[in-house]
Design a protein around this motif. Structure first.
Motif, short mmCIF file in Angstrom:
data_model
loop_
_atom_site.label_atom_id
_atom_site.label_comp_id
_atom_site.label_asym_id
_atom_site.label_seq_id
_atom_site.Cartn_x
_atom_site.Cartn_y
_atom_site.Cartn_z
N HIS A 42 0.44 -1.46 0.11
CA HIS A 42 -0.23 0.28 -0.38
C HIS A 42 0.91 1.47 0.01
O HIS A 42 1.80 1.08 1.11
CB HIS A 42 -0.96 -0.02 1.11
CG HIS A 42 -2.12 0.86 1.57
ND1 HIS A 42 -2.48 1.01 0.10
CD2 HIS A 42 -2.67 1.37 2.27
CE1 HIS A 42 -3.86 2.21 0.46
NE2 HIS A 42 -2.95 2.52 2.19
N TYR A 146 -5.50 2.21 4.98
CA TYR A 146 -5.68 0.93 4.60
C TYR A 146 -6.00 0.90 3.28
O TYR A 146 -7.56 1.57 3.69
CB TYR A 146 -5.65 -0.06 5.96
CG TYR A 146 -4.53 -0.54 7.22
CD1 TYR A 146 -3.21 -0.67 6.89
CD2 TYR A 146 -4.91 -0.57 7.74
CE1 TYR A 146 -2.18 -1.09 7.82
CE2 TYR A 146 -4.07 -0.26 9.17
CZ TYR A 146 -3.08 0.01 9.26
OH TYR A 146 -1.98 0.01 10.34
N CYS A 156 0.45 -6.08 4.74
CA CYS A 156 0.09 -5.28 4.55
C CYS A 156 0.38 -4.40 4.60
O CYS A 156 1.49 -3.52 6.09
CB CYS A 156 -0.69 -4.51 4.76
SG CYS A 156 -1.53 -3.07 3.23
N LEU A 188 -4.44 -8.26 8.35
CA LEU A 188 -5.59 -6.86 7.52
C LEU A 188 -6.71 -7.62 8.20
O LEU A 188 -7.30 -8.85 7.58
CB LEU A 188 -4.99 -6.23 6.63
CG LEU A 188 -5.96 -5.19 6.69
CD1 LEU A 188 -6.05 -3.77 7.83
CD2 LEU A 188 -5.66 -4.42 5.29
#
Length: 577
Positions: A42, A146, A156, A188
């Motif tokens: 991310h 996120y 993540c 996550l």
């Protein structure tokens, strides 16, 4: 004591059960959905103008679905400008505004994987710079910590990329505060809702809150294959303070670089190389104030086109790859040498790009019309570039000289023939000139069209003022502006045609048209003089008293000229009554 031991055993059992459920969550999700997400990178990056790029690269295991959902907290939907999904060699269709897993509070995108079952692919969201705020040297960024998915994510990795001079980074998110620009999250959960606020200190530039409203790029190729370009930007200051300098970007192979402002003044520049682009830092002659806009022209050359024997000329341009900002509306016009014949423009892979080809007697041009242009759009062009191919004969370079020589030869030949054998001219009665009449319907059409043009011009100015003050949504403003400009062009063409009719008629009609055009020029000159006076006042060249006096004088000149126009229209209307 016995009671305490029992409670301790129950606590240990509960913890073991939760750990077991966590370890097997991804496995269970894979069994239900047919796939699992092993890792997501991310990556959040700020463009030079503060626009936010959210880049999510997903690593899947198992059988990927035919379509894939990824979401953001709904609060970011009003700032979303564009979404792109792709992997190596494939750009996937993206549908925005869908619901994810029946959950509320999210804004999701559905990626159509088009029958492909990729193990890795990337989804990019581009958001406006309204999510970035500044206070002196301190900036804050509102971003999703996120992404949201329908299934859990094993790992993540989050990275916030800021200008190199940023320091003191703090990220405040729902699961805790971090004091770094990168962090990670194990396991996550599905439908994670986690807006975050990042704050940092920035010195030495690298981030300017600007809106690049338009880009008009003119690319001209001469007979020798040399390429010269002019990029004209309309830039708006979206920050709270004045801007004294700003950066424009060019391909890394550009040379002979010059930047000019809207008055044609050459600006001081420094050029540096940043990765795959050149950064041209231009110092403005007059500071650009908050919410104000200006025009800047960037002139430069690109490497010469040299064709191989028996092949056409190929002009290959990097359209977007080097643009480290978001341009709302862009037009790129490529003009080959006079006499060139276009062979191809673009390719089947770029067939979705709006493309126009204009043909004149000896000249052909290719124009690309693009909305929302940035380096992200390089994936929509084959190999990140756009190619125009044309055939050209070197004989065309001497075309105009040949025409002049032939014309001169014809004149000499005629003069010689007349000198050798003068013609005997018999007196003839000169026929009376037939007057060119003007129909009352033409006068009526002219006055109505002119009055409508004046009204629409006033509406367009009012619309611009409302947009600059933020009193109208940007999308609605663009639609209304486009409609007004199209109608104004139609009216202007009609008015110019009828002016020609009046001039050919001669007499009072030709005189009225001449008076009308003089009055129009006076209005234009007065408006330009007011803009120049404002620029000089902002630069400190005029005192407030002198500025006000000049402004009153120019407004008086404009009012008198407009009164002359109204008087001329009144006289024309009297001709049909």
């Amino acid at each position: 004591m016995k009671h305490t031991s029992i409670m301790s055993l129950l606590t240990l059992f509960a913890l073991a059960l939760l750990a077991s459920l966590s370890l097997h969550a991804a496995s269970a999700a894979a069994q239900i959905t047919g796939y699992s997400i092993q890792r997501v990178n991310h990556h959040i990056e700020l463009m030079y103008t503060g626009h936010m790029v959210i880049n999510d690269t997903l690593y899947l295991s198992g059988q990927a679905p035919s379509s894939f959902l990824i979401g953001l907290p709904y609060k970011y939907s009003s700032y979303l400008l564009k979404a792109i999904a792709y992997n190596a060699g494939t750009v996937f269709p993206v549908e925005l505004g869908v619901q994810i897993g029946g959950q509320s509070g999210f804004y999701a995108a559905r990626v159509n994987l088009s029958g492909v079952s990729p193990e890795t692919f990337t989804v990019i969201f581009l958001l406006s710079n309204q999510l970035v705020t500044e206070s002196g040297d301190t900036f804050t960024v509102d971003f999703p910590a996120y992404p949201a998915f329908e299934v859990p994510v094993a790992m993540c990795n989050v990275t916030l990329t800021l200008p190199s001079t940023a320091s003191g980074v703090t990220i405040d998110k729902a699961d805790g505060v971090v004091y770094a620009a990168n962090f990670e999250k194990e396991n996550l959960e599905p439908f994670t809702y986690s807006p975050a606020i990042a704050s940092f200190t920035l010195t030495g530039g690298g981030l300017q809150l600007l809106n690049m409203q338009t880009l008009n790029r003119q690319v001209t190729v001469d007979p020798a294959g040399s390429i010269s370009c002019i990029d004209t930007y309309r830039v708006q200051n979206n920050s709270t303070g004045d801007i004294n300098s700003l950066v424009l970007y060019l391909p890394v192979n550009a040379s002979s670089i010059t930047v000019k402002d809207m008055f044609g003044r050459t600006l001081g520049t420094t050029v540096s190389k940043e990765n795959n682009r050149l950064a041209v830092n231009a110092t403005l002659a007059v500071a650009l104030r908050s919410s104000e806009s200006t025009l800047l022209s960037l002139e430069y050359d690109l490497p010469r086109v040299v064709p191989k024997q028996g092949t056409p000329f190929n002009v290959t341009l990097d359209i977007a790859e080097y643009l480290n900002y978001y341009v709302e509306d862009a037009a790129v016009t490529i003009t080959p040498p006079e006499g060139a014949r276009l062979v191809s423009a673009g390719s089947t892979e770029a067939s979705s790009i709006p493309l126009g080809i204009s043909k004149e007697v000896f000249q052909e041009k290719v124009t690309l019309s693009l909305q929302g242009l940035s380096y992200l759009d390089a994936v929509t062009f084959p190999d990140g570039a756009f190619t125009v191919a044309y055939d050209y004969s070197p004989l065309w370079s001497s075309f105009h000289q040949t025409i002049w020589v032939l014309a001169l030869y014809a004149v000499v030949a005629v003069a010689y023939a007349l000198w050798r054998k003068p013609a005997i001219v018999k007196p003839k009665a000169t026929p009376a000139a037939v007057p060119f009449s003007v129909a009352t319907e033409q006068i009526d059409t002219f006055t109505e069209a002119y009055e409508e043009k004046l009204k629409l011009s006033s509406e367009l100015k009012l619309l611009e003022e409302r947009a600059q003050r933020g009193r109208i949504p940007r999308r609605r403003y663009k639609v209304q502006r486009k409609m007004l400009e199209i109608r104004l062009k139609t009216l202007s063409d009609e008015i110019n045609t009828l002016k020609g009719v009046f001039q050919r008629a001669g007499g009072k009609y030709a005189d009225l048209v001449e008076q009308l055009e003089r009055a129009e020029n006076k209005v234009t000159e007065a408006e330009q003089a007011m803009k120049d006076a404002e620029t000089r006042h902002n630069a400190g060249e005029l005192s407030i008293e002198t500025y006000k006096k000049l402004l009153e004088e120019y407004k008086r000149q404009k009012t008198n000229a407009e009164a002359q126009i109204n008087g001329i229209l009144l006289r024309l209307r009297e001709e049909i009554h």
